[in-house]
Design an enzyme around this catalytic site. Structure first.
Site, PDB file in Angstrom:
ATOM      1  N   PRO A  19       0.825  -1.212   0.000  1.00 48.21           N
ATOM      2  CA  PRO A  19       0.000   0.000   0.000  1.00 48.21           C
ATOM      3  C   PRO A  19       0.859   1.263   0.000  1.00 48.21           C
ATOM      4  O   PRO A  19       1.810   1.361   0.764  1.00 48.21           O
ATOM      5  CB  PRO A  19      -0.799  -0.101   1.296  1.00 48.21           C
ATOM      6  CG  PRO A  19      -0.525  -1.416   1.889  1.00 48.21           C
ATOM      7  CD  PRO A  19       0.611  -2.057   1.169  1.00 48.21           C
ATOM      8  N   GLU A  20       0.531   2.187  -0.879  1.00 51.29           N
ATOM      9  CA  GLU A  20       1.235   3.460  -0.928  1.00 51.29           C
ATOM     10  C   GLU A  20       0.263   4.548  -0.471  1.00 51.29           C
ATOM     11  O   GLU A  20      -0.849   4.264  -0.051  1.00 51.29           O
ATOM     12  CB  GLU A  20       1.725   3.733  -2.361  1.00 51.29           C
ATOM     13  CG  GLU A  20       2.695   2.659  -2.852  1.00 51.29           C
ATOM     14  CD  GLU A  20       3.291   2.982  -4.213  1.00 51.29           C
ATOM     15  OE1 GLU A  20       3.347   4.169  -4.569  1.00 51.29           O
ATOM     16  OE2 GLU A  20       3.687   2.046  -4.909  1.00 51.29           O
TER      17      GLU A  20
END
Ligand SMILES: [Zn+2]
Length: 301
Positions: A19-20
């Site tokens: 996840p960014e």
């Protein structure tokens, strides 16, 4: 097996995608819709090391008992829940911090939902609701920060974060000064959370493609106008991905469609061997300090 009421992080369930910022921002918005103003009644820690602070899982659960979440904030890829008590809502009661790292997921489920493998922490709310932290690779962490302590003295990773990409501090001038004179590849610099918070592999690759810059290009070799373009594209790419998440989010059941592949329209990320969407040259991939970088050898130099 009953489906989760809400899978806040379904995007990384079946993909090896970390996840960014846009994904964490999407999760934050979901948490703000679902989890606020409900006292935490109890909980259970199934893997002790998932709790980074306090040292004992019992102390963690005891501290949270009776508290409710006023709002969820985000700093880089950290999620921070501001805690309070129902009777004294204006009096801060510390923070609950979460970092999903590689494979962490937050599920908002009924407590009766069977506990899947890799469940690490369960927090029980009223009306049989539960915030469940599931994490296959076990790099994700939760913290309770006592009210008297500055958050970054407990969640020390916060100290190393550079400016948020949408903050005033992240200006073209700032980015130029952060990159000039550096003898390192631009792709590596973009992944450095001390330079800009929240950018990861996917959006760094996409940003560099849109800027026409090869991932191995040294920071010190970039022209000022290229840094300006880069700065603009960092914001554009993240904003577009957040909007994508937001769009999916408005459709309750499709949150799992926020799968970190940029709405399925990536320019270069994970497209090795496929034709460039601009010039048809096959997209290439190389290794750079242990990470993959995808690029078009014709469009980027
Ligand atoms: Zn191309």
């Amino acid at each position: 097996m009953p489906a989760p009421v809400f899978d806040l992080t379904g995007f990384c369930a079946e993909l090896t995608i970390v996840p960014e910022l846009p994904e964490v921002e999407t999760v934050r918005r979901g948490l703000n819709r679902l989890t606020l103003h409900q006292p935490i009644q109890a909980g259970s820690v199934l893997l002790d090391r998932a709790v980074a602070h306090p040292e004992s899982a019992d102390a963690f659960l005891k501290a949270l008992q009776g508290l409710q979440i006023k709002t969820w904030k985000r700093r880089g890829k950290y999620l921070l829940a501001a805690l309070s008590r129902a009777e004294t809502p204006s009096q801060p009661q510390g923070w609950l911090g979460v970092h999903l790292r590689m494979t962490g997921q937050l599920l908002w489920v009924q407590q009766t939902t069977p506990v899947q493998g890799h469940t690490r922490v369960r927090l029980w709310f009223q009306d049989d609701r539960e915030l469940r932290f599931v994490d296959q690779r076990t790099f994700g962490r939760l913290w309770w920060v006592p009210p008297a302590r500055p958050v970054e003295t407990v969640i020390t990773g916060l100290r190393r974060l550079g400016p948020e990409p949408f903050s005033a501090a992240f200006s073209p001038t700032y980015l130029r000064s952060a990159l000039e004179k550096r003898q390192r590849a631009i792709k590596t610099a973009l992944l450095d959370q001390a330079i800009v918070a929240g950018l990861g592999n996917i959006y760094a690759d996409e940003t560099l493609f849109l800027s026409g810059i090869h991932p191995t290009r040294l920071c010190c070799d970039l022209q000022p106008h290229q840094v300006e373009i880069l700065h603009q594209n960092i914001q554009n790419v993240l904003r577009s991905a957040i909007n994508q998440g937001g769009t999916s989010f408005s459709n309750f059941l499709q949150v799992s469609g926020v799968n970190g592949n940029y709405g399925g329209i990536a320019w270069v990320y994970d497209r090795k061997g496929q034709p460039c969407r601009v010039c048809q040259t096959p997209i290439e991939r190389l290794r750079l300090v242990g990470r993959s970088a995808h690029f078009c050898p014709y469009c980027q130099s």
